[in-house]
Design an enzyme around this catalytic site. Structure first.
Site, PDB file in Angstrom:
ATOM      1  N   LYS A 116     -70.528  21.652  66.895  1.00 34.25           N
ATOM      2  CA  LYS A 116     -69.633  20.635  67.451  1.00 34.25           C
ATOM      3  C   LYS A 116     -70.315  19.277  67.570  1.00 34.25           C
ATOM      4  CE  LYS A 116     -66.863  19.647  71.565  1.00 34.25           C
ATOM      5  NZ  LYS A 116     -66.495  20.071  72.918  1.00 34.25           N
ATOM      6  N   GLN A 117     -71.564  19.295  68.028  1.00 33.25           N
ATOM      7  CA  GLN A 117     -72.230  18.023  68.345  1.00 33.25           C
ATOM      8  C   GLN A 117     -73.738  18.191  68.246  1.00 33.25           C
ATOM      9  OE1 GLN A 117     -70.477  18.914  72.345  1.00 33.25           O
ATOM     10  NE2 GLN A 117     -72.036  17.455  73.011  1.00 33.25           N
ATOM     11  N   GLU A 133     -70.969  23.424  71.847  1.00 36.01           N
ATOM     12  CA  GLU A 133     -70.158  24.399  72.594  1.00 36.01           C
ATOM     13  C   GLU A 133     -69.415  25.385  71.699  1.00 36.01           C
ATOM     14  OE1 GLU A 133     -67.722  21.875  75.061  1.00 36.01           O
ATOM     15  OE2 GLU A 133     -69.280  21.745  76.596  1.00 36.01           O
ATOM     16  N   TRP A 178     -72.997  16.343  82.252  1.00 31.78           N
ATOM     17  CA  TRP A 178     -74.337  15.885  81.861  1.00 31.78           C
ATOM     18  C   TRP A 178     -74.274  14.506  81.213  1.00 31.78           C
ATOM     19  CZ3 TRP A 178     -76.862  16.999  76.597  1.00 31.78           C
ATOM     20  CH2 TRP A 178     -75.901  17.085  75.588  1.00 31.78           C
ATOM     21  N   ASP A 179     -73.074  14.086  80.812  1.00 29.69           N
ATOM     22  CA  ASP A 179     -72.882  12.758  80.231  1.00 29.69           C
ATOM     23  C   ASP A 179     -73.551  11.698  81.108  1.00 29.69           C
ATOM     24  OD1 ASP A 179     -70.903  14.643  79.523  1.00 29.69           O
ATOM     25  OD2 ASP A 179     -69.503  13.104  78.867  1.00 29.69           O
TER      26      ASP A 179
HETATM   27  C1  BGC Z   1     -68.637  17.992  75.177  1.00 33.79           C
HETATM   28  C2  BGC Z   1     -69.609  18.010  76.335  1.00 33.79           C
HETATM   29  C3  BGC Z   1     -69.287  16.850  77.257  1.00 33.79           C
HETATM   30  C4  BGC Z   1     -67.838  16.899  77.697  1.00 33.79           C
HETATM   31  C5  BGC Z   1     -67.460  15.704  78.531  1.00 33.79           C
HETATM   32  C6  BGC Z   1     -67.216  18.044  75.711  1.00 33.79           C
HETATM   33  O1  BGC Z   1     -66.307  17.947  74.674  1.00 33.79           O
HETATM   34  O2  BGC Z   1     -68.867  19.077  74.330  1.00 33.79           O
HETATM   35  O3  BGC Z   1     -70.922  17.896  75.847  1.00 33.79           O
HETATM   36  O4  BGC Z   1     -70.114  16.897  78.351  1.00 33.79           O
HETATM   37  O5  BGC Z   1     -67.009  16.921  76.570  1.00 33.79           O
HETATM   38  O6  BGC Z   1     -67.629  14.514  77.841  1.00 33.79           O
END
Ligand code: BGC
Length: 716
Positions: free
Chosen positions: A575-576, A463, A321-322
């Site tokens: 996490k984010q 996540e 999704w980035d």
């Molecule tokens: C993140 C995801 C991201 C992926 C790739 C993961 O660590 O939690 O949101 O899409 O890394 O960058």
């Protein structure tokens, strides 16, 4: 400080991996890691190809590294001269952002090796390097140049049946193991001094030995030209690579360099953001855009960008999704043709998304969490390895991170909003939106007692909390996706009469259409003014603690924080950005006061364990007028690849590389956050909130030169 380059003085073996990323050059077709001319597999030298994947046995599928045709190793009086093996008096490595050049300058005492290297922006198949060797005393010199086929692979090998050709141009050809796609790399050399030459081939590749008697004080210059072609580009890639090398040799290094530079200059014309007031930040922002340009697939009309760019095979070279959330916005504002190419990739990979949904028993399009070519899902059920037991851990990113389909649909809609252009809808974008909406209709549950529609057992952007119910971000993306179907019908009714009727007919969508009108409002989370949004059902009841507390409980620093028994899973530590990411994506739904309350609640609970996190916090801080709070998040985001930051491990899996999402995030913070740019159908407005550290920002938007200062903004 030169804000257009980054130089590292001295050599430290421990930085080899980070430097490979930091000093990466690329042109979208391939990335060449920032390694020394004489290095190989041990130092992770790699020519990483975009869009070509291979699976070896049951190991992870990953992108293919091509043979390295810029290899050159000097032997002086029979002894190898190589950084790391041979002591150096001085060493420096530089990457130049303005024109995409990698430079090294190493003084070994007896000889000084300088080289200038680029991945041509003008000819995507071409790599070029110019080495200058200057000797202290006379001696017997031998330069071993060639195409090295002993490659660094994480889950390889991927290339088999090597065949070599020797002659004026050296050629190595091979085939991938899984689909037998031919891969070819050629090398031509140009020297302008008397020498003896012979060629040879062995299990490591095909080589040319250039022997000469070195005279002290004389500079010996050798130009290496390498072309890489694969069966994906067309027939007979070997012949093509040889031809490209011959043409390049006829053209000459200076002329190739001039064309490369000219192309870079045009890229900067639309994308450059001149930041005044803090050189450190200006350089980091230039570096971020440099990395984005280096990996943008301009050679293809339909390709997206992997989460670690072209810095290697980490994250399986997959598109996350980035791309839609962090990379697409930059290009939608600066280079719409490229933005289209990223979204076309989702149109072309729709069959993969339909297949994935069907595999899980759903209808419509469930896009891969980690998308490889053709929309194949690269994410496995066991995506992390436990550091204690060394056993794979069941993770649910693949099957439960369902916001991905809504993210894709969101980007298609944003493209239309920003540019006013409906052509992508007609190319297949409308079908993507309808199929994503259909997926949510088949994935949602209706609750009999409340008449609410719910999305159960999902993972949001955070996540660390797997298999939760009603993640606000996910519900919001899904509801937005459903609501896009009537919106699309309205837009296309004027722009392309009859198109939607035809599509609805073709997809047998009439029943879904009726259904989704009722479902969208029942699924959409309800937000009360000023309240903190609960990230998912039951989140507030989890242990309230800080990331530091969670960190202090780790038994191993590489331990994975997520999954059911992960250290963060039973806490409010995330996490984010999750709720905050939602607020960044839907600014009109939340008042500045509500955003601020949520920001102050969630920020101290966020580990920022993903490089995608800080950008969302910075953008939202700007929205509530506190760009001072955004500043640290901006610096962290923009300088991630210069600093070698970000996480390098998820459990026992190496996840290092460059960070395109953060690179895109840096641009978003500067232009959409600090300058407050908003483009609607090509019309711009600005709401500047410059932090005290920035004196001015200058950039181009909608064909106008924008200048933003603390006194306001002008467009010329
Ligand atoms: C993140 C995801 C991201 C992926 C790739 C993961 O660590 O939690 O949101 O899409 O890394 O960058």
């Amino acid at each position: 400080m030169d804000v257009w380059s980054y130089t590292l003085e001295g050599y430290n073996a421990e930085d080899t991996v980070i430097n490979g990323n930091r000093f990466l050059i690329g042109n979208g077709y391939m990335g060449y890691r920032g390694t020394m001319d004489e290095w190989g597999r041990a130092e992770l030298a790699a020519v990483n190809l975009a869009g070509l994947y291979d699976q070896n046995g049951d190991k992870w599928r990953e992108p293919v590294n091509a043979p390295n045709g810029l290899f050159a190793k000097l032997f002086l009086d029979g002894k190898p001269v190589s950084l790391g093996e041979t002591p150096a008096l001085r060493h420096s490595q530089t990457v130049r952002f303005r024109d995409g050049l990698h430079c090294r300058d190493t003084d070994f005492g007896a000889v000084r090796i300088q080289s200038v290297r680029f991945a041509s922006m003008a000819e995507p198949h071409l790599l070029a390097s110019r080495l200058t060797l200057t000797f202290q005393k006379s001696g017997r010199a031998e330069l071993l140049c060639g195409v090295v086929t002993e490659l660094w692979d994480i889950n390889g090998p991927h290339l088999f049946d090597f065949a070599y050709r020797r002659g004026p141009v050296l050629l190595a050809e091979a085939r991938t193991g899984e689909l037998s796609v031919p891969v070819a790399a050629a090398q031509a050399t140009v020297c302008d001094f008397p020498r003896g030459e012979e060629t040879e081939e062995n299990e490591n590749g095909v080589f040319r030995r250039i022997r000469f008697d070195a005279e002290p004080g004389t500079a010996y210059t050798v130009t290496l030209l390498s072309a890489v072609c694969t069966g994906l580009d067309g027939p007979e890639p070997g012949e093509r690579a040889v031809f490209l090398c011959e043409t390049a040799r006829a053209e000459g290094f200076e002329s190739l360099l001039a064309a490369h530079r000219a192309k870079w200059e045009t890229l900067w014309q639309n994308s450059c953001v001149e930041l005044r007031g803090c050189d450190e930040a200006a350089r980091a922002l230039n570096a971020s855009l440099y990395h984005l340009h280096s990996i943008a697939p301009r050679h293809a009309g339909s390709l997206s960008i992997p989460a670690r760019g072209l810095s290697g095979q980490t994250y399986k070279g997959a598109v996350f999704w980035d791309s839609e959330m962090f990379l697409f916005p930059v290009f939608a504002h600066t280079e719409p043709e490229l933005a289209k190419s990223l979204l076309r990739y989702r149109i072309d990979t729709l069959p993969g998304a339909l297949k994935k949904a069907a595999e899980y028993g759903f209808r419509g399009a469930f896009y891969p969490w980690e998308s490889q070519e053709g929309g194949a899902e690269g994410c496995t059920d066991y995506n992390v390895t436990d550091v204690f037991t060394h056993r794979p851990i069941r993770t649910y990113f693949r099957d439960r991170q369902i916001h991905i389909s809504g993210d894709v649909a969101y980007a298609f809609w944003r493209y239309y909003e920003i540019t006013g252009d409906t052509s992508l809808f007609l190319e297949g974008g409308a079908e993507v939106i309808l199929q994503c909406a259909r997926f949510y209709l088949s994935r949602a549950h209706s609750r009999v007692d409340t008449d609410k529609v719910e999305l159960l057992d999902v993972i949001g952007p955070d996540e660390y909390h797997e298999r939760v119910n009603n993640n606000a971000f996910t519900n919001m993306m899904a509801a937005h996706c459903l609501s896009r179907v009537p919106a699309l019908t309205e837009v296309l009714a004027g722009a392309a009469p009859g198109y939607m009727d035809g599509l609805i007919e073709k997809l047998d969508y009439q029943d879904d259409l009726r259904l989704l009108r009722g479902v969208a409002p029942k699924l959409c989370p309800v937000f009360a003014e000023g309240e903190v949004v609960e990230q998912f059902d039951g989140y507030f009841a989890l242990e309230d603690c800080t990331p530091d507390t969670v960190r202090s409980r780790l038994l191993d620093e590489r331990e994975y924080w997520g999954t059911n028994h992960g250290v963060a899973a039973h806490t409010q530590v995330i996490k984010q950005a999750d709720v905050i990411a939602m607020m960044a994506l839907f600014p009109s739904l939340f008042s500045a006061g509500t955003v601020e309350r949520n920001w102050r609640f969630y920020e101290p609970r966020t580990e920022h364990g993903s490089s995608l996190s800080s950008c969302m916090y910075a953008l939202t801080a700007c929205r509530f007028g506190r760009s001072d709070l955004a500043w640290e998040h901006f610096l962290k985001t923009a300088s991630i690849d210069l600093e070698g930051g970000g996480k390098h491990w998820a459990g026992e899996i190496y996840i290092g590389g460059t960070h395109p999402a953060a690179n895109g995030g840096a641009w978003m913070i500067a232009v959409l956050g600090f300058a407050g740019l908003s483009l609607q159908a090509g019309e711009l407005t600005l709401t500047p909130r410059l932090p005290p550290q920035i004196r001015s920002l200058r950039f181009t938007a909608a064909g106008k030169q924008i200048t933003v200062t603390h006194d306001g903004w002008t467009a010329g």
